[in-house]
Design a protein around this motif. Structure first.
Motif, mmCIF file in Angstrom:
data_model
loop_
_atom_site.group_PDB
_atom_site.id
_atom_site.type_symbol
_atom_site.label_atom_id
_atom_site.label_comp_id
_atom_site.label_asym_id
_atom_site.label_seq_id
_atom_site.Cartn_x
_atom_site.Cartn_y
_atom_site.Cartn_z
ATOM 1 N N ASN A 1 44.737 48.375 42.967
ATOM 2 C CA ASN A 1 44.197 47.025 42.863
ATOM 3 C C ASN A 1 45.297 45.963 42.967
ATOM 4 O O ASN A 1 45.029 44.773 42.926
ATOM 5 C CB ASN A 1 43.522 46.905 41.486
ATOM 6 C CG ASN A 1 42.437 45.883 41.460
ATOM 7 O OD1 ASN A 1 41.615 45.873 42.363
ATOM 8 N ND2 ASN A 1 42.437 45.021 40.474
ATOM 9 N N TYR A 2 46.536 46.436 43.075
ATOM 10 C CA TYR A 2 47.687 45.523 42.986
ATOM 11 C C TYR A 2 47.773 44.586 44.181
ATOM 12 O O TYR A 2 47.654 44.999 45.317
ATOM 13 C CB TYR A 2 48.970 46.356 42.876
ATOM 14 C CG TYR A 2 50.236 45.542 42.844
ATOM 15 C CD1 TYR A 2 50.472 44.636 41.822
ATOM 16 C CD2 TYR A 2 51.202 45.675 43.836
ATOM 17 C CE1 TYR A 2 51.633 43.887 41.785
ATOM 18 C CE2 TYR A 2 52.363 44.937 43.813
ATOM 19 C CZ TYR A 2 52.571 44.043 42.779
ATOM 20 O OH TYR A 2 53.725 43.294 42.759
ATOM 21 N N GLN A 3 47.953 43.320 43.867
ATOM 22 C CA GLN A 3 48.150 42.328 44.924
ATOM 23 C C GLN A 3 49.565 41.799 44.767
ATOM 24 O O GLN A 3 49.895 41.221 43.735
ATOM 25 C CB GLN A 3 47.153 41.186 44.755
ATOM 26 C CG GLN A 3 45.727 41.689 44.706
ATOM 27 C CD GLN A 3 44.772 40.789 45.427
ATOM 28 O OE1 GLN A 3 45.127 39.751 45.961
ATOM 29 N NE2 GLN A 3 43.521 41.180 45.456
ATOM 30 N N PRO A 4 50.401 42.028 45.777
ATOM 31 C CA PRO A 4 51.812 41.673 45.614
ATOM 32 C C PRO A 4 52.003 40.184 45.338
ATOM 33 O O PRO A 4 51.237 39.361 45.822
ATOM 34 C CB PRO A 4 52.439 42.039 46.955
ATOM 35 C CG PRO A 4 51.440 42.783 47.698
ATOM 36 C CD PRO A 4 50.114 42.529 47.108
ATOM 37 N N VAL A 5 53.035 39.922 44.558
ATOM 38 C CA VAL A 5 53.366 38.538 44.247
ATOM 39 C C VAL A 5 54.095 37.951 45.457
ATOM 40 O O VAL A 5 55.082 38.498 45.918
ATOM 41 C CB VAL A 5 54.295 38.490 43.010
ATOM 42 C CG1 VAL A 5 54.648 37.061 42.661
ATOM 43 C CG2 VAL A 5 53.636 39.192 41.847
ATOM 44 N N LYS B 1 41.810 40.117 47.667
ATOM 45 C CA LYS B 1 40.810 39.160 47.190
ATOM 46 C C LYS B 1 41.536 38.027 46.487
ATOM 47 O O LYS B 1 42.341 38.269 45.591
ATOM 48 C CB LYS B 1 39.828 39.848 46.244
ATOM 49 C CG LYS B 1 38.833 40.655 47.024
ATOM 50 C CD LYS B 1 37.731 41.194 46.177
ATOM 51 C CE LYS B 1 36.743 41.940 47.068
ATOM 52 N NZ LYS B 1 35.869 42.780 46.302
ATOM 53 N N LYS B 2 41.232 36.826 46.918
ATOM 54 C CA LYS B 2 41.959 35.671 46.391
ATOM 55 C C LYS B 2 40.959 34.728 45.729
ATOM 56 O O LYS B 2 39.955 34.377 46.352
ATOM 57 C CB LYS B 2 42.630 34.986 47.585
ATOM 58 C CG LYS B 2 43.676 33.990 47.237
ATOM 59 C CD LYS B 2 44.410 33.601 48.519
ATOM 60 C CE LYS B 2 44.452 32.121 48.682
ATOM 61 N NZ LYS B 2 44.992 31.696 49.965
ATOM 62 N N PRO B 3 41.221 34.321 44.486
ATOM 63 C CA PRO B 3 40.280 33.385 43.852
ATOM 64 C C PRO B 3 40.289 32.036 44.566
ATOM 65 O O PRO B 3 41.347 31.549 44.967
ATOM 66 C CB PRO B 3 40.801 33.246 42.420
ATOM 67 C CG PRO B 3 42.014 34.058 42.329
ATOM 68 C CD PRO B 3 42.331 34.659 43.629
ATOM 69 N N LEU B 4 39.113 31.484 44.739
ATOM 70 C CA LEU B 4 39.006 30.172 45.401
ATOM 71 C C LEU B 4 38.984 29.083 44.340
ATOM 72 O O LEU B 4 38.205 29.153 43.393
ATOM 73 C CB LEU B 4 37.696 30.105 46.189
ATOM 74 C CG LEU B 4 37.699 30.574 47.623
ATOM 75 C CD1 LEU B 4 36.300 30.437 48.190
ATOM 76 C CD2 LEU B 4 38.677 29.793 48.464
ATOM 77 N N LYS C 1 32.502 32.143 36.488
ATOM 78 C CA LYS C 1 32.391 33.058 37.631
ATOM 79 C C LYS C 1 33.106 32.449 38.823
ATOM 80 O O LYS C 1 32.528 31.618 39.531
ATOM 81 C CB LYS C 1 30.909 33.297 37.950
ATOM 82 C CG LYS C 1 30.706 34.488 38.856
ATOM 83 C CD LYS C 1 29.264 34.697 39.193
ATOM 84 C CE LYS C 1 29.142 35.823 40.224
ATOM 85 N NZ LYS C 1 27.809 35.938 40.739
ATOM 86 N N ARG C 2 34.351 32.858 38.981
ATOM 87 C CA ARG C 2 35.152 32.273 40.051
ATOM 88 C C ARG C 2 34.845 32.964 41.378
ATOM 89 O O ARG C 2 34.787 34.190 41.441
ATOM 90 C CB ARG C 2 36.636 32.405 39.720
ATOM 91 C CG ARG C 2 37.519 31.760 40.750
ATOM 92 C CD ARG C 2 38.861 31.439 40.165
ATOM 93 N NE ARG C 2 38.781 30.275 39.298
ATOM 94 C CZ ARG C 2 39.736 29.924 38.440
ATOM 95 N NH1 ARG C 2 40.809 30.638 38.336
ATOM 96 N NH2 ARG C 2 39.615 28.852 37.703
ATOM 97 N N GLU C 3 34.638 32.145 42.391
ATOM 98 C CA GLU C 3 34.383 32.709 43.730
ATOM 99 C C GLU C 3 35.659 33.358 44.259
ATOM 100 O O GLU C 3 36.750 32.878 43.990
ATOM 101 C CB GLU C 3 34.012 31.585 44.698
ATOM 102 C CG GLU C 3 32.578 31.166 44.617
ATOM 103 C CD GLU C 3 32.324 30.072 45.638
ATOM 104 O OE1 GLU C 3 32.309 30.384 46.836
ATOM 105 O OE2 GLU C 3 32.175 28.914 45.227
ATOM 106 N N LYS C 4 35.488 34.410 45.008
ATOM 107 C CA LYS C 4 36.665 35.075 45.569
ATOM 108 C C LYS C 4 36.568 35.116 47.082
ATOM 109 O O LYS C 4 35.497 35.368 47.632
ATOM 110 C CB LYS C 4 36.821 36.475 45.000
ATOM 111 C CG LYS C 4 37.366 36.434 43.597
ATOM 112 C CD LYS C 4 37.825 37.767 43.115
ATOM 113 C CE LYS C 4 38.495 37.644 41.761
ATOM 114 N NZ LYS C 4 38.751 38.914 41.146
ATOM 115 N N GLN C 5 37.711 34.896 47.707
ATOM 116 C CA GLN C 5 37.772 34.921 49.152
ATOM 117 C C GLN C 5 38.417 36.247 49.570
ATOM 118 O O GLN C 5 39.406 36.661 48.970
ATOM 119 C CB GLN C 5 38.655 33.750 49.598
ATOM 120 C CG GLN C 5 38.762 33.576 51.075
ATOM 121 C CD GLN C 5 39.794 32.512 51.416
ATOM 122 O OE1 GLN C 5 40.569 32.069 50.573
ATOM 123 N NE2 GLN C 5 39.813 32.088 52.658
#
Lengths: 276, 349
Positions: free
Chosen positions: A270-274, B19-22, B38-42
């Motif tokens: 699940n790791y997302q690199p910094v 997945k990045k929070p918007l 509930k944060r949307e995710k991109q």
């Protein structure tokens, strides 16, 4: 990880310890700061128990242990030793969530060693040993002043209980810190750990109600940090009970090691690199 | 390039999704509260069906704009990340599941991160790596002496990295990544922020280990000079897709229709000359400044000779200079086109 890899990693430990000492040698002011805060903490701690024992000369446990001034003074010393050793050996667990969310774990992942092992070994803090020395002085004072009896065998068992108990407690915190893979930074969890250690680890736990004792034995095993080693070293509990405590602590170590491995491996996926 | 042997690194149809929070501004307290809960995710496809392989001894440059997926590729190959789908192989095995075994055989330099202990002498960190990588002591001493001499850092080995300049620290980092005789090195921005002298020293060193020790190099860099001097093969990556994968000379040939033309003139002989030149098919970006015309032309549409003939009928020409674009121009053109088309698409929406 193969058997050979584990041996290779253990062989690195003296070098990590040497680097830890070199680091404090490079930052002497930090070392003096540690000595100052340790002394203040100890003075406040002594004051606290001084007030308690002035009111109640002997604390009677729910079991068969009674805590007089001598035992309490020994407990103060043991707590200092335990916290000092914890600061030395386990400082890294408080940084796991910080590495995951802010610094990145890449520099550990690219080396041929376990990442959590590296985080712990890299964060060894030799300054914590000052607290161990101060605690040791307190232990010697209590033995010499109050005529407490500690045999070499009970000391070995007590130290063993301390090391295994610390591993059980701090591996649990490591698991919680690894939740940062999903939760992001989670300093709140660390605040709970501090509160638990400050409020319960330095108390003679067996004066608590039995339910709280079980909670502190099986759920958040802070009881193993200082109370159990004190009772074992001072022969306040029978050998069978000593072995029971050490057995439980060992079991907890195994359980939390397995859980930590599972959480870390899932977290890595699940790791997302910094920074990309 | 020894293409007949098994590739040392292989990426097949790899997709990596983040997945990045918007953080979208919302109007009204209730909506903000819901957004907080509930944060949307991109979903971002950092790599989208990427495939390539690298053979032993190659020096490959992975180029692309920021956020193209270069670092993700390096992290997948070094076993730090797990692909969402597809297959990554290094030394014939999955580097994610065989991380320790693979880490013994590769070296990594992250320009923005340090592998050394900041507060202790560099030598102490290197000694620890000697044990970590099981490097025999004589080999360690010999390689350290040799590398420190080439990179001129013998005097810095006894200083803590925090007391070194960026260039000195970077040279120490490169030694730390190469002491264990890796078969592959991944270099992610190894010369970022360095002065020209330090950059050259590092480039020369990398070229040397690539040629003399046959170390395979995967280089991610924004410095075209690094790429020009070091790599034989270029992989252009943009928004998770490979745009080009081939030898450097092929890239130049493929995008080599463009020429930069400079014309110095004394005076114009015809009114409206500028308009006439600008309107010629294939003339891109014509600028006039103090008796000098600078323009770029597409040779496929207008040969240089035609442009010059036209210019001579309109102007009293003094001097002419025609240059081929360098790699930096080509890359800028490729990614510039892409950004332009992206902007147009965004505007259309």
């Amino acid at each position: 990880m193969s058997y050979k890899d584990i041996i290779r990693q253990l062989r690195l430990l003296p070098d990590y310890i040497r680097i830890s000492f070199l680091q404090i040698a490079e930052n002497k002011i930090q070392l003096f700061g540690a000595f100052f805060t340790t002394s203040i903490n100890l003075a406040l701690y002594i004051l606290f128990w001084g007030v308690i024992t002035y009111q109640i000369p002997v604390l009677t446990g729910f079991g068969w242990v009674t805590w007089g001034r001598g035992e309490l003074t020994f407990l103060i010393g043991m707590t200092e030793v335990a916290w000092g050793f914890g600061a030395f050996a386990w400082m890294g667990i408080w940084q796991i969530h910080w590495y995951i969310t802010e610094i990145g774990i890449e520099t550990f992942q690219i080396r041929p060693a376990g990442s959590i092992y590296q985080i712990l070994a890299t964060s060894l803090w030799a300054g914590g040993l000052i607290q161990v020395v101060v605690g040791g002085i307190m232990l010697s004072y209590s033995v010499l002043t109050f005529g407490l009896v500690a045999t070499p065998f009970s000391i070995i068992l007590g130290v063993l209980a301390l090391l295994i108990g610390q591993a059980a407690l701090y591996l649990l915190w490591s698991c919680l810190c690894c939740l940062a893979f999903w939760m992001g930074k989670n300093e709140g969890i660390l605040a709970i750990s501090d509160a638990l250690e400050y409020n319960f680890a330095r108390m003679p736990i067996d004066v608590m109600p039995i339910g709280v004792q079980y909670f502190l034995l099986f759920v958040f095993p802070v009881i193993f940090i200082s109370t159990v080693p004190t009772m074992i070293i001072l022969n306040l509990i029978p050998l069978s009970f000593t072995m029971f405590y050490i057995g439980i602590a060992s079991l907890l170590v195994i359980i939390w090691l397995i859980v930590l491995r599972i959480i870390w491996n899932r977290g890595l996926k699940n790791y997302q690199p910094v920074g990309g | 390039m020894p293409r007949n042997q098994e590739p040392i690194a292989e990426i097949k149809n790899v997709v990596r999704v983040y997945k990045k929070p918007l953080h979208r501004p919302r109007k009204g307290a209730a909506r903000r509260f819901v957004g907080f809960l509930k944060r949307e995710k991109q979903t971002i496809r950092a790599l989208d069906d990427v495939s390539f392989d690298i053979h032993s001894g190659e020096c490959v440059a992975l180029l692309g704009p920021n956020g193209a997926g270069k670092s993700t590729t390096v992290k997948l190959l070094s076993g730090i990340l797990h692909p969402t789908s597809g297959q990554v192989r290094l030394f014939g095995v999955d580097p994610y599941h065989n991380r320790i075994a693979c880490a013994m055989r590769y070296g990594v330099v992250f320009g923005q991160r340090t592998l050394l202990w900041t507060h202790v002498p560099v030598l102490e960190s290197l000694k620890l790596y000697q044990k970590m990588y099981d490097i025999p002591k004589p080999v360690f001493n010999e390689r350290l002496k040799e590398f420190a001499g080439i990179l001129d850092i013998e005097q810095h080995l006894h200083s803590a990295p925090r007391r070194l300049s960026l260039g000195e620290r970077m040279r120490c980092e490169i030694i730390a990544a190469l002491l264990h005789q890796p078969e592959v090195i991944f270099l992610d921005e190894p010369t970022v922020g360095l002065d020209v002298v330090a950059k050259k020293r590092i480039r020369d060193f990398i070229r040397r280990v690539n040629r003399e020790e046959n170390v395979t190099v995967l280089l991610c860099s924004h410095s075209m000079r690094d790429v020009e001097e070091l790599s034989d093969r270029i992989i252009l990556i943009s928004r998770g897709n490979i745009r080009f994968d081939g030898p450097k000379r092929q890239l130049k040939r493929q995008w080599n229709n463009e020429r930069k033309v400079k014309i110095l003139y004394k005076r114009a002989t015809t009114k409206g000359w500028r308009r006439q030149l600008q309107d010629l098919p294939g003339v891109i970006n014509l600028e006039v400044n103090n008796g000098q015309i600078a323009c770029r032309i597409n040779q496929a549409q207008i040969p240089v000779s035609v442009l010059l003939q036209t210019a001579m009928t309109l102007l009293e020409v003094d001097d002419i200079e025609v240059t081929e674009p360098n790699l930096e121009d080509i890359i800028r053109e490729i990614f510039g086109d892409e950004n332009r088309s992206l902007n147009q698409t965004t505007e259309a929406h």
